[in-house]
Each structure stands twice: as C-alpha cells, then as structure tokens.
Design a protein around this motif. Structure first.
Motif, PDB file in Angstrom:
ATOM      1  N   GLU A  48      35.507  68.619  77.060  1.00 54.77           N
ATOM      2  CA  GLU A  48      36.348  67.515  77.521  1.00 54.77           C
ATOM      3  C   GLU A  48      35.882  66.195  76.917  1.00 54.77           C
ATOM      4  OE1 GLU A  48      37.770  65.392  81.721  1.00 54.77           O
ATOM      5  OE2 GLU A  48      36.320  67.045  81.734  1.00 54.77           O
ATOM      6  N   GLU A  49      34.561  65.975  76.918  1.00 56.37           N
ATOM      7  CA  GLU A  49      34.018  64.747  76.345  1.00 56.37           C
ATOM      8  C   GLU A  49      34.217  64.726  74.835  1.00 56.37           C
ATOM      9  OE1 GLU A  49      31.939  61.101  75.827  1.00 56.37           O
ATOM     10  OE2 GLU A  49      33.023  62.035  77.494  1.00 56.37           O
ATOM     11  N   LEU A  50      34.072  65.882  74.193  1.00 53.96           N
ATOM     12  CA  LEU A  50      34.270  65.969  72.748  1.00 53.96           C
ATOM     13  C   LEU A  50      35.704  65.576  72.382  1.00 53.96           C
ATOM     14  CD1 LEU A  50      33.052  66.880  70.000  1.00 53.96           C
ATOM     15  CD2 LEU A  50      33.953  69.155  70.484  1.00 53.96           C
ATOM     16  N   GLU A  51      36.680  66.083  73.137  1.00 53.14           N
ATOM     17  CA  GLU A  51      38.071  65.752  72.868  1.00 53.14           C
ATOM     18  C   GLU A  51      38.354  64.282  73.175  1.00 53.14           C
ATOM     19  OE1 GLU A  51      40.255  68.613  75.161  1.00 53.14           O
ATOM     20  OE2 GLU A  51      40.294  70.066  73.499  1.00 53.14           O
ATOM     21  N   ARG A  52      37.702  63.746  74.185  1.00 56.77           N
ATOM     22  CA  ARG A  52      37.891  62.322  74.510  1.00 56.77           C
ATOM     23  C   ARG A  52      37.413  61.451  73.355  1.00 56.77           C
ATOM     24  NH1 ARG A  52      35.478  57.865  76.984  1.00 56.77           N
ATOM     25  NH2 ARG A  52      33.408  58.820  76.892  1.00 56.77           N
ATOM     26  N   ARG A  53      36.254  61.808  72.799  1.00 55.79           N
ATOM     27  CA  ARG A  53      35.727  61.022  71.682  1.00 55.79           C
ATOM     28  C   ARG A  53      36.525  61.250  70.397  1.00 55.79           C
ATOM     29  NH1 ARG A  53      29.123  60.768  72.021  1.00 55.79           N
ATOM     30  NH2 ARG A  53      28.960  60.421  74.262  1.00 55.79           N
TER      31      ARG A  53
END
Length: 256
Positions: free
Chosen positions: A109-114
């Motif tokens: 989720e954090e990877l996609e946000r970044r």
C-alpha cells in the motif's frame, strides 16, 4: 503520472506522498528556496512536476550525507537551472554511490502511494528486474545477492509477503520506466550486462588500487585513498557511459 514533456500535474499532497515526505516538509523546503515554486493552476492550486520530485530526492540524499540546509542551497545553486528529472536522478545517483544503504521496508500500500499509481504483478516484476525493489520473501522471482536493496533487510522486515525493500529516490525513476516498451526479458538482460561489466571494471580498478598503495600501507591509508577515489571513479564511469551510449545510438540511427 508526469514526464518531462507533460504539464506539471502533482498537487503538493501527491508530491509529498510520492517523495515519502510530509506536506509540511515540502513546504519547508520551498520556504528555504530549495524547491522551485509550483505552476499555479485554476483555483490557485499549485502543481508540481517530475523535476520537483527528483529535486526532493536529491535534497534528501544530500541531507543523508550530512550537509546542512545552507550547504544544500549552495550546492543546488551551482547546478544548471534547466536540469531534467533524469539529470537530477543521475546527479543523485552519483551523490548516493558512496553513501550508506538508504533502502526502506514498505508495505505494498505504501509502495503504491509513493509510486502514485496502482502496481500490478507485472509492474512489480519489472521493478524487481530493474533492482528498484525486492520482495520481502526469497521467492524465485526476487533478486538475490549483495547487489539487491533487500540484501540488508532484517528478519523482522521479511515477515509479510506484501512487504518490499525499496530505494525511495530510485522509485520515481523506476515508475517512469514502467511505461517504456521493453520486454521483461530485455530488462533482465540489460541488468546482466551492466552487472557483468561493472564488476569487471571494479575488479581491475581494485587491482590498480592495491598496486598503487603497496603491500606495506596501513588499512587506514587504503580506506582514505578509497574514500577520495570512489566519487571520482563513479563520476568518470557515469560520464564515460553516457558518452559511449550516445555515440552508439548515433551510429545505430545513422545506419538505420
């Protein structure tokens, strides 16, 4: 997603998310003159580009090197004003080449946000192939060895199959490359070529270094010489590679 030829489309919230920073930090850098002002669009909303994102990555890297904000400001003022996002990413890569490992453990989720976009399995495979990320668990499709960003991950960081090891500053460049029409096999082959020749160059340069310092020099003397030589060697390799690649492309286009 923006590119160097598109209008800036990132809001300050999106820019901060892509950079892995808070909006407050982005505004702080802007107030210090480290970040160019955004393009003001309708309703007085500021929009940022890939150049802003690449500059934030460079600023963060310089801070990791121990530079003060005043020193970073002087450093940025010495750079050409028309540097593209790719130019800034290359500059950051040179700066980071002799820095400690800066990779982070993040959730999907954090990877996609970044990344600023949803990442399918094919996207993840391409990012792994480019050595931008590594899956947390040692699956057959993940990279291994000391060249991968996950090689220094702690056991605790490998608990979740949706956990990834990523270099935040390289992620933006990797996401742009996702849309380049290259087959997954071609990316793997290109990485293999780069690894093979870079390791060969490193071995030969190390042999020259050992010959230069001699057998009776102290460990401290060897480390000191290496610290002085490494940034110069990296810069020389990068410059030589860029010139050689441009020459090869010119020759290829001329023949075609």
């Amino acid at each position: 997603m923006t590119t160097d030829t598109e209008e800036p489309t990132l809001t300050v919230d999106e820019l901060a998310a892509r950079a892995g920073l808070t909006v407050r930090t982005v505004r702080f850098y802007s107030s210090k003159g480290l970040l160019p002002p955004p393009v003001i669009g309708p309703r007085r909303v500021g929009h940022y580009s890939q150049e802003h994102l690449a500059r934030l990555a460079l600023i963060e890297e310089l801070q990791r090197q121990g530079m003060t904000l005043a020193a970073i400001e002087r450093h940025l003022q010495q750079l050409p004003a028309d540097l593209s996002a790719q130019d800034l990413a290359l500059h950051r890569a040179v700066v980071a080449s002799w820095a400690p490992d800066a990779a982070e453990d993040v959730t999907r989720e954090e990877l996609e946000r970044r990344a600023g976009r949803r990442l399918g399995e094919e996207d993840l495979e391409r990012l792994v192939a480019m050595n931008i990320i590594e899956r947390a668990e040692g699956t057959p499709d993940s990279l291994d060895g000391s060249d991968s960003p996950a090689s220094l991950a702690s056991p605790d960081s490998l608990a979740s199959p949706d956990s990834f090891r990523v270099d935040p500053a390289l992620l933006a460049l990797g996401v742009q490359l996702l849309d380049v029409p290259l087959a997954h096999e071609s990316i793997l082959a290109a990485r293999g070529v780069l690894l093979e020749h870079s390791r060969a160059a490193a071995r030969e340069l190390s042999a020259l270094l050992r010959e230069a310092v001699g057998e009776h020099e102290s460990v401290a003397a060897v480390k000191s010489l290496s610290a002085h030589m490494q940034p110069l060697v990296v810069q020389a390799l990068l410059t030589t590679f860029q010139r050689s690649l441009k020459a090869e492309l010119r020759e290829w286009l001329t023949e075609s």
